[in-house]
Write a protein that holds these residues in place. Structure first.
Motif, short mmCIF file in Angstrom:
data_model
loop_
_atom_site.label_atom_id
_atom_site.label_comp_id
_atom_site.label_asym_id
_atom_site.label_seq_id
_atom_site.Cartn_x
_atom_site.Cartn_y
_atom_site.Cartn_z
N VAL A 1 -65.24 -31.42 75.49
CA VAL A 1 -66.62 -31.13 75.14
C VAL A 1 -66.89 -29.63 75.27
CG1 VAL A 1 -69.04 -31.66 75.62
CG2 VAL A 1 -67.31 -33.42 75.92
N TYR A 2 -66.38 -29.02 76.33
CA TYR A 2 -66.55 -27.58 76.50
C TYR A 2 -65.83 -26.82 75.38
CZ TYR A 2 -68.82 -27.68 81.06
OH TYR A 2 -69.73 -27.85 82.08
N ARG A 3 -64.66 -27.31 74.97
CA ARG A 3 -63.91 -26.65 73.90
C ARG A 3 -64.67 -26.73 72.59
NH1 ARG A 3 -59.67 -28.29 70.45
NH2 ARG A 3 -59.87 -30.40 71.28
N VAL A 4 -65.24 -27.90 72.30
CA VAL A 4 -66.02 -28.07 71.07
C VAL A 4 -67.28 -27.21 71.12
CG1 VAL A 4 -67.37 -29.72 69.72
CG2 VAL A 4 -65.10 -30.35 70.55
N ALA A 5 -67.97 -27.19 72.27
CA ALA A 5 -69.18 -26.38 72.40
C ALA A 5 -68.88 -24.91 72.16
CB ALA A 5 -69.81 -26.58 73.78
N ALA A 6 -67.75 -24.43 72.69
CA ALA A 6 -67.38 -23.03 72.49
C ALA A 6 -67.10 -22.73 71.03
CB ALA A 6 -66.16 -22.69 73.35
N ALA A 7 -66.45 -23.66 70.34
CA ALA A 7 -66.15 -23.46 68.91
C ALA A 7 -67.43 -23.45 68.08
CB ALA A 7 -65.21 -24.55 68.42
N ILE A 8 -68.35 -24.37 68.38
CA ILE A 8 -69.62 -24.41 67.65
C ILE A 8 -70.43 -23.15 67.94
CG2 ILE A 8 -71.79 -25.66 67.34
CD1 ILE A 8 -70.28 -28.24 67.93
N GLN A 9 -70.39 -22.68 69.19
CA GLN A 9 -71.08 -21.43 69.51
C GLN A 9 -70.52 -20.27 68.69
OE1 GLN A 9 -73.73 -20.38 72.41
NE2 GLN A 9 -73.78 -19.63 70.31
N GLN A 10 -69.20 -20.21 68.55
CA GLN A 10 -68.59 -19.18 67.73
C GLN A 10 -69.01 -19.32 66.27
OE1 GLN A 10 -66.94 -16.57 68.50
NE2 GLN A 10 -66.08 -15.90 66.55
N GLN A 11 -69.07 -20.55 65.78
CA GLN A 11 -69.50 -20.78 64.40
C GLN A 11 -70.94 -20.32 64.20
OE1 GLN A 11 -70.23 -24.88 63.29
NE2 GLN A 11 -69.71 -24.49 61.14
N VAL A 12 -71.80 -20.64 65.14
CA VAL A 12 -73.21 -20.26 65.02
C VAL A 12 -73.37 -18.74 64.98
CG1 VAL A 12 -75.43 -20.24 66.23
CG2 VAL A 12 -74.12 -22.37 66.05
N LEU A 13 -72.70 -18.06 65.90
CA LEU A 13 -72.89 -16.62 66.02
C LEU A 13 -72.17 -15.82 64.93
CD1 LEU A 13 -72.55 -16.22 69.90
CD2 LEU A 13 -74.64 -16.29 68.54
N ALA B 1 -74.30 -25.01 74.83
CA ALA B 1 -73.69 -25.21 76.15
C ALA B 1 -73.36 -26.70 76.33
CB ALA B 1 -74.64 -24.72 77.24
N VAL B 2 -72.92 -27.04 77.54
CA VAL B 2 -72.64 -28.43 77.92
C VAL B 2 -73.45 -28.74 79.16
CG1 VAL B 2 -70.88 -30.09 78.64
CG2 VAL B 2 -70.30 -28.30 76.98
N GLN B 3 -74.12 -29.89 79.16
CA GLN B 3 -74.89 -30.35 80.31
C GLN B 3 -74.62 -31.82 80.54
OE1 GLN B 3 -78.80 -27.38 79.72
NE2 GLN B 3 -79.06 -29.61 79.76
N SER B 4 -74.87 -32.26 81.77
CA SER B 4 -74.69 -33.68 82.08
C SER B 4 -75.93 -34.49 81.74
CB SER B 4 -74.34 -33.86 83.56
OG SER B 4 -75.38 -33.33 84.37
N GLU B 5 -77.10 -33.84 81.74
CA GLU B 5 -78.36 -34.51 81.43
C GLU B 5 -79.29 -33.51 80.73
OE1 GLU B 5 -79.00 -37.60 81.66
OE2 GLU B 5 -77.30 -38.25 82.89
N PRO B 6 -80.33 -34.00 80.04
CA PRO B 6 -81.28 -33.09 79.38
C PRO B 6 -82.04 -32.24 80.39
CG PRO B 6 -81.52 -35.35 78.58
CD PRO B 6 -80.64 -35.42 79.79
N SER B 7 -82.53 -31.10 79.93
CA SER B 7 -83.35 -30.24 80.77
C SER B 7 -84.42 -29.59 79.92
CB SER B 7 -82.49 -29.17 81.47
OG SER B 7 -81.84 -28.35 80.51
N ASP B 8 -85.45 -29.08 80.57
CA ASP B 8 -86.59 -28.51 79.85
C ASP B 8 -86.15 -27.34 78.96
OD1 ASP B 8 -88.17 -30.30 81.10
OD2 ASP B 8 -89.07 -28.89 82.52
N GLY B 9 -86.70 -27.32 77.74
CA GLY B 9 -86.46 -26.22 76.83
C GLY B 9 -85.12 -26.23 76.14
#
Length: 303
Positions: free
Chosen positions: A21-33, A47-55
């Motif tokens: 999941v962290y590897r995919v998140a990093a790749a998508i971040q690179q794609q976005v930027l 990023a990667v989180q275990s649960e939702p958070s505000d904002g």
């Protein structure tokens, strides 16, 4: 227009390796930027989180059957979230949903254009027209996406219309892709091209302004109408087919409602606060459902 600044992949699928999941998140971040922001001038942190958070806009990775979809995005109390089904190419679906959440988080962004001699509003879903095309980014498969020129009525000659250059003309829909628009009589239309390269245009129903986002309404309508609209049937066959379509529509809506309810239950831990921003859609022209590009392997299309 709501502006998304932070997105989090949230693994909720048994057996899903968090390191992946962290590897995919990093790749998508690179794609976005490096890719998406170049032309759309929009970006967000991934990023990667275990649960939702505000904002933070959550993208849940689940093992559940999503009614045949690889992923979808919706709203809860005006705040967006997405759900992606875990599978061999879930990274493509996650990329698809993240990019569309950034481009149109509330599902109501449209681009003015023309259809059948009259004005219309094209639904800006940047991955849908080319959703079976993907490419590697940092060793991870991510989704192709349309560029702003795709929605322009007369883009300059030689304009790049999608990141992979698979789309060759404005409003072209590639095999496995879709393009939706709202007519001046408030009818929701959709062009699709199947895996064999056969294009169809269908009326999916009435659009109700101000009730739901255009994309949410599109997702609530049964895609069976598009698949079966080309058949020549007798009155008895048509009656039987209509009954089957109603049953299929009911089943699909039941599945979608169950997952919406479940995702909203998971989202109860947070009270999301939207961050307001600005944006303008560009004019566009009629859809082109002629297949011209090589189709690349991916998961069944998200929405």
């Amino acid at each position: 227009m709501l502006k998304v600044d932070r997105i989090a992949l949230i693994p909720h699928a048994p057996g899903l390796n968090v390191a992946d999941v962290y590897r995919v998140a990093a790749a998508i971040q690179q794609q976005v930027l490096a890719h998406f922001a170049r032309d759309w001038h929009l970006s967000a942190g991934v990023a990667v989180q275990s649960e939702p958070s505000d904002g933070v806009v959550p993208v849940f990775i689940v093992s559940d059957d999503l009614g045949g979809l690889a992923g979808f995005h919706m709203l809860k109390n005006g705040w967006p979230y997405a759900v992606v089904r875990y599978g061999p190419t879930w990274s493509v679906a996650a990329s698809h949903e993240v990019l569309e959440l950034i481009a149109d988080p509330t599902g109501d962004r449209t681009a003015l254009g023309n259809w059948s001699g009259g004005p219309c509003s094209y639904v800006v879903e940047v991955c849908d027209p080319c959703q079976l095309v993907n490419y590697p980014c940092n060793g991870v498969l991510v989704s192709d996406f349309c560029l702003p020129a795709y929605y322009e009525q007369n883009p300059p000659p030689g304009s790049q219309l999608s990141w992979c250059n698979a789309i060759k003309g404005p409003k072209q829909v590639l095999p496995g892709g879709t393009l939706a628009w709202i007519t001046q009589t408030s009818q929701l239309m959709q062009a699709t091209v199947d895996a064999a390269g056969v294009g169809r245009v269908a009326t999916l129903g009435s659009y109700t302004p101000g009730v739901l986002g255009a994309r949410a309404q599109l997702g609530a309508l049964d895609q069976t109408y598009t698949r079966l609209s080309h058949l020549k049937l007798s009155s008895a066959e048509r009656k039987a087919l209509n009954e089957a379509k109603r049953e299929a529509t009911s089943r699909r809506r039941t599945v979608v409602k169950l997952f919406k309810d479940e995702m909203q239950r998971r989202l109860q831990v947070s009270n999301f606060q939207p961050i307001q921003g600005g944006g303008n859609a560009k004019p566009s022209d009629g859809p082109d459902v002629r297949p011209r590009a090589r189709r690349m392997r991916s998961a069944q299309g998200p929405v």
